[in-house]
Design a protein around this motif. Structure first.
Motif, PDB file in Angstrom:
ATOM      1  N   LYS A 209       0.827  -1.211   0.000  1.00 52.03           N
ATOM      2  CA  LYS A 209       0.000   0.000   0.000  1.00 52.03           C
ATOM      3  C   LYS A 209       0.857   1.254   0.000  1.00 52.03           C
ATOM      4  N   VAL A 210       1.925   1.259   0.818  1.00 57.30           N
ATOM      5  CA  VAL A 210       2.844   2.393   0.844  1.00 57.30           C
ATOM      6  C   VAL A 210       3.460   2.602  -0.529  1.00 57.30           C
ATOM      7  N   LEU A 211       3.933   1.527  -1.147  1.00 54.22           N
ATOM      8  CA  LEU A 211       4.579   1.643  -2.454  1.00 54.22           C
ATOM      9  C   LEU A 211       3.594   2.115  -3.517  1.00 54.22           C
ATOM     10  N   ALA A 212       2.365   1.626  -3.466  1.00 55.17           N
ATOM     11  CA  ALA A 212       1.353   2.069  -4.430  1.00 55.17           C
ATOM     12  C   ALA A 212       1.122   3.569  -4.325  1.00 55.17           C
ATOM     13  N   ASP A 213       1.079   4.074  -3.108  1.00 53.42           N
ATOM     14  CA  ASP A 213       0.885   5.510  -2.893  1.00 53.42           C
ATOM     15  C   ASP A 213       2.065   6.314  -3.454  1.00 53.42           C
ATOM     16  N   LEU A 214       3.279   5.828  -3.226  1.00 49.55           N
ATOM     17  CA  LEU A 214       4.456   6.552  -3.710  1.00 49.55           C
ATOM     18  C   LEU A 214       4.528   6.547  -5.234  1.00 49.55           C
ATOM     19  N   VAL A 215       4.161   5.423  -5.845  1.00 53.12           N
ATOM     20  CA  VAL A 215       4.148   5.361  -7.309  1.00 53.12           C
ATOM     21  C   VAL A 215       3.103   6.321  -7.867  1.00 53.12           C
ATOM     22  N   ALA A 216       1.919   6.339  -7.258  1.00 51.62           N
ATOM     23  CA  ALA A 216       0.855   7.233  -7.722  1.00 51.62           C
ATOM     24  C   ALA A 216       1.263   8.698  -7.608  1.00 51.62           C
ATOM     25  N   ARG A 217       2.067   9.014  -6.612  1.00 49.58           N
ATOM     26  CA  ARG A 217       2.521  10.397  -6.414  1.00 49.58           C
ATOM     27  C   ARG A 217       3.739  10.740  -7.252  1.00 49.58           C
ATOM     28  N   LYS A 218       4.287   9.764  -7.963  1.00 50.39           N
ATOM     29  CA  LYS A 218       5.443   9.969  -8.835  1.00 50.39           C
ATOM     30  C   LYS A 218       6.606  10.596  -8.084  1.00 50.39           C
ATOM     31  N   VAL A 219       6.967   9.981  -6.972  1.00 45.53           N
ATOM     32  CA  VAL A 219       8.074  10.488  -6.166  1.00 45.53           C
ATOM     33  C   VAL A 219       9.377  10.328  -6.934  1.00 45.53           C
ATOM     34  N   ASP A 220      10.444  10.937  -6.432  1.00 46.26           N
ATOM     35  CA  ASP A 220      11.715  10.947  -7.163  1.00 46.26           C
ATOM     36  C   ASP A 220      12.558   9.700  -6.943  1.00 46.26           C
ATOM     37  N   GLY A 221      12.325   8.963  -5.869  1.00 46.69           N
ATOM     38  CA  GLY A 221      13.113   7.768  -5.621  1.00 46.69           C
ATOM     39  C   GLY A 221      12.625   7.045  -4.378  1.00 46.69           C
ATOM     40  N   ILE A 222      12.813   5.719  -4.368  1.00 48.43           N
ATOM     41  CA  ILE A 222      12.361   4.881  -3.261  1.00 48.43           C
ATOM     42  C   ILE A 222      13.509   3.979  -2.825  1.00 48.43           C
ATOM     43  N   ALA A 223      13.751   3.933  -1.525  1.00 52.30           N
ATOM     44  CA  ALA A 223      14.683   2.967  -0.933  1.00 52.30           C
ATOM     45  C   ALA A 223      13.852   2.051  -0.049  1.00 52.30           C
ATOM     46  N   VAL A 224      13.782   0.772  -0.372  1.00 50.73           N
ATOM     47  CA  VAL A 224      12.854  -0.127   0.303  1.00 50.73           C
ATOM     48  C   VAL A 224      13.571  -1.382   0.798  1.00 50.73           C
ATOM     49  N   ALA A 225      13.258  -1.787   2.030  1.00 48.18           N
ATOM     50  CA  ALA A 225      13.650  -3.101   2.553  1.00 48.18           C
ATOM     51  C   ALA A 225      12.460  -4.020   2.267  1.00 48.18           C
ATOM     52  N   PRO A 226      12.471  -4.746   1.156  1.00 50.76           N
ATOM     53  CA  PRO A 226      11.236  -5.336   0.629  1.00 50.76           C
ATOM     54  C   PRO A 226      10.845  -6.665   1.265  1.00 50.76           C
ATOM     55  N   TYR A 227       9.540  -6.858   1.370  1.00 52.56           N
ATOM     56  CA  TYR A 227       9.010  -8.188   1.630  1.00 52.56           C
ATOM     57  C   TYR A 227       8.996  -8.951   0.310  1.00 52.56           C
ATOM     58  N   ASP A 228       9.292 -10.246   0.364  1.00 54.02           N
ATOM     59  CA  ASP A 228       9.195 -11.094  -0.818  1.00 54.02           C
ATOM     60  C   ASP A 228       7.743 -11.542  -0.920  1.00 54.02           C
ATOM     61  N   ASP A 229       6.944 -10.694  -1.524  1.00 53.46           N
ATOM     62  CA  ASP A 229       5.501 -10.910  -1.577  1.00 53.46           C
ATOM     63  C   ASP A 229       4.985 -10.449  -2.943  1.00 53.46           C
TER      64      ASP A 229
ATOM     65  N   ALA B  41       5.424  -1.581 -10.983  1.00 53.56           N
ATOM     66  CA  ALA B  41       4.777  -0.318 -11.340  1.00 53.56           C
ATOM     67  C   ALA B  41       5.753   0.844 -11.213  1.00 53.56           C
ATOM     68  N   ALA B  42       6.616   0.817 -10.178  1.00 51.51           N
ATOM     69  CA  ALA B  42       7.622   1.872 -10.018  1.00 51.51           C
ATOM     70  C   ALA B  42       8.592   1.867 -11.189  1.00 51.51           C
ATOM     71  N   ALA B  43       9.020   0.667 -11.618  1.00 53.00           N
ATOM     72  CA  ALA B  43       9.933   0.564 -12.754  1.00 53.00           C
ATOM     73  C   ALA B  43       9.276   1.108 -14.018  1.00 53.00           C
ATOM     74  N   ALA B  44       8.014   0.775 -14.226  1.00 52.22           N
ATOM     75  CA  ALA B  44       7.299   1.260 -15.406  1.00 52.22           C
ATOM     76  C   ALA B  44       7.151   2.772 -15.385  1.00 52.22           C
ATOM     77  N   ALA B  45       7.056   3.347 -14.180  1.00 48.52           N
ATOM     78  CA  ALA B  45       6.913   4.799 -14.040  1.00 48.52           C
ATOM     79  C   ALA B  45       8.251   5.527 -14.081  1.00 48.52           C
ATOM     80  N   GLY B  46       9.355   4.778 -14.183  1.00 51.57           N
ATOM     81  CA  GLY B  46      10.673   5.405 -14.235  1.00 51.57           C
ATOM     82  C   GLY B  46      11.172   5.911 -12.901  1.00 51.57           C
ATOM     83  N   ILE B  47      10.633   5.373 -11.793  1.00 50.31           N
ATOM     84  CA  ILE B  47      11.062   5.786 -10.457  1.00 50.31           C
ATOM     85  C   ILE B  47      12.224   4.899 -10.022  1.00 50.31           C
ATOM     86  N   PRO B  48      13.401   5.459  -9.766  1.00 50.56           N
ATOM     87  CA  PRO B  48      14.517   4.608  -9.329  1.00 50.56           C
ATOM     88  C   PRO B  48      14.242   3.998  -7.957  1.00 50.56           C
TER      89      PRO B  48
END
Length: 342
Positions: free
Chosen positions: A75-95, A104-111
């Motif tokens: 949900k957090v990542l979906a919100d950040l992608v929708a807002r077209k933020v400049d970059g995301i650093a994530v400790a990801p769940y394998d889910d 979706a972030a990759a498709a939006a060009g968000i590093p």
């Protein structure tokens, strides 16, 4: 002003620093630090993130976004992608839901950078780089500490988190190889059956959830079930550490630890928590630590995202942050130092 040599010391590889003209030509990037939970490890990473922001306020802003479970992180990542933020650093769940949002972030060009925990190999192309600990080396440092404390070997139990985690398997691998004195071909390494003088106890290694109470229960079970245990090492599983619960039980083994009859070595996240660490050492309830450096992770993440946004080449490989190895003879210098400038 940021000094390139600082980040060189903090990660394994040089970084390309954008020219000042680029920094002055635009508004600050908005980067988001997304965690798996809000424990002290994440808090230290966020402090490193804020240190980078303080140095480059005109260049970047750092925002925390903790998430306690895969659904929350998706949900957090979906919100950040929708807002077209400049970059995301994530400790990801394998889910699957998390992977979908990273797609979706990759498709939006968000590093995207991963930190502390990387994506599985099949999804690694969704991030630009991994910033974190080399888990095999962390385990090897634990093994080297145990060998120093008990050079003649003995019985040992290794505790770590889920056996299904590559991160934890790599730590067990490093411990076993260091104790055996030989490199095994793949994780989790060869079980110790006398190599280097070390033999793993029946039922070991023990794997727990990322929960301190469960880990503490296993520590109690092993130490009370087997007399004369030579070494117990906790490679992970101290999230939510309860100092009183730990000390109240481990004080029963303080003399054995002090005399090095028992090597009790932990990997933990106490960087910056010197009051807790000093009390533990003063009570002789451990005799070795390997400390990760989440502050440096948060700091390196922000500079790396900034450079990627400014057009620097994507890092060729993982950006590993070194660890602190703590013994009774180096307690004053093994941690608690300036986490960036030395």
């Amino acid at each position: 002003m940021f000094q390139a040599k600082w980040l060189w010391l903090a990660i394994a590889g040089p970084m390309i620093i954008s020219p000042p003209s680029l920094l002055q030509a635009r508004s600050a990037y908005r980067f988001y630090l997304v965690s798996r939970h809000g424990d002290p490890f994440f808090q230290r990473a966020y402090e490193g993130c804020k240190q980078a922001e303080a140095e480059l306020r005109q260049d970047l802003l750092c925002f925390p976004r903790p998430a306690d479970d895969p659904a929350g992180q998706a949900k957090v990542l979906a919100d950040l992608v929708a807002r077209k933020v400049d970059g995301i650093a994530v400790a990801p769940y394998d889910d699957p839901a998390v992977i979908a949002q990273l797609q979706a972030a990759a498709a939006a060009g968000i590093p995207v950078l991963t930190w502390d925990i990387d994506l599985p190999p099949g999804s690694a192309s969704l991030r630009s780089a991994f910033v974190g600990t080399n888990d095999y080396d962390l385990g090897a440092n634990i093994g080297k500490l145990v060998k120093m404390l008990k050079p003649s070997g003995g019985s040992i139990c290794i505790q770590s988190n889920s056996a299904a985690s590559a991160k934890n398997e790599d730590r067990v691998w490093g411990i076993r190889d260091a104790l055996a004195g030989a490199r095994s071909p793949q994780a989790p390494g060869k079980q110790l059956t006398g190599q280097g003088g070390w033999t793993e106890l029946p039922g070991c290694p023990v794997f727990t959830t990322d929960d301190f109470a469960t880990t503490m229960g296993k520590i109690k079970e092993i130490l009370t079930s087997y007399g004369g245990v030579g070494a117990f090492v906790s490679a992970s599983g101290l999230s939510g550490f309860d100092e009183a619960s730990y000390s109240d039980f481990m004080v029963n083994y303080a003399q054995a630890i002090q005399d090095r009859n028992l090597a009790f070595v932990i990997a933990d996240t106490f960087e910056g928590q010197e009051d807790v660490r000093k009390r533990l050492w003063n009570k002789n309830v451990l005799n070795g630590e390997v400390l990760q450096r989440p502050f440096r992770m948060g700091y390196a993440l922000m500079y790396t995202l900034r450079d990627i946004r400014d057009g620097a080449p994507t890092p060729a490989g993982p950006l590993y942050i070194d660890v602190d190895v703590c013994r009774s003879d180096n307690l004053e210098v093994c941690s608690g130092r300036d986490a960036v400038t030395y």
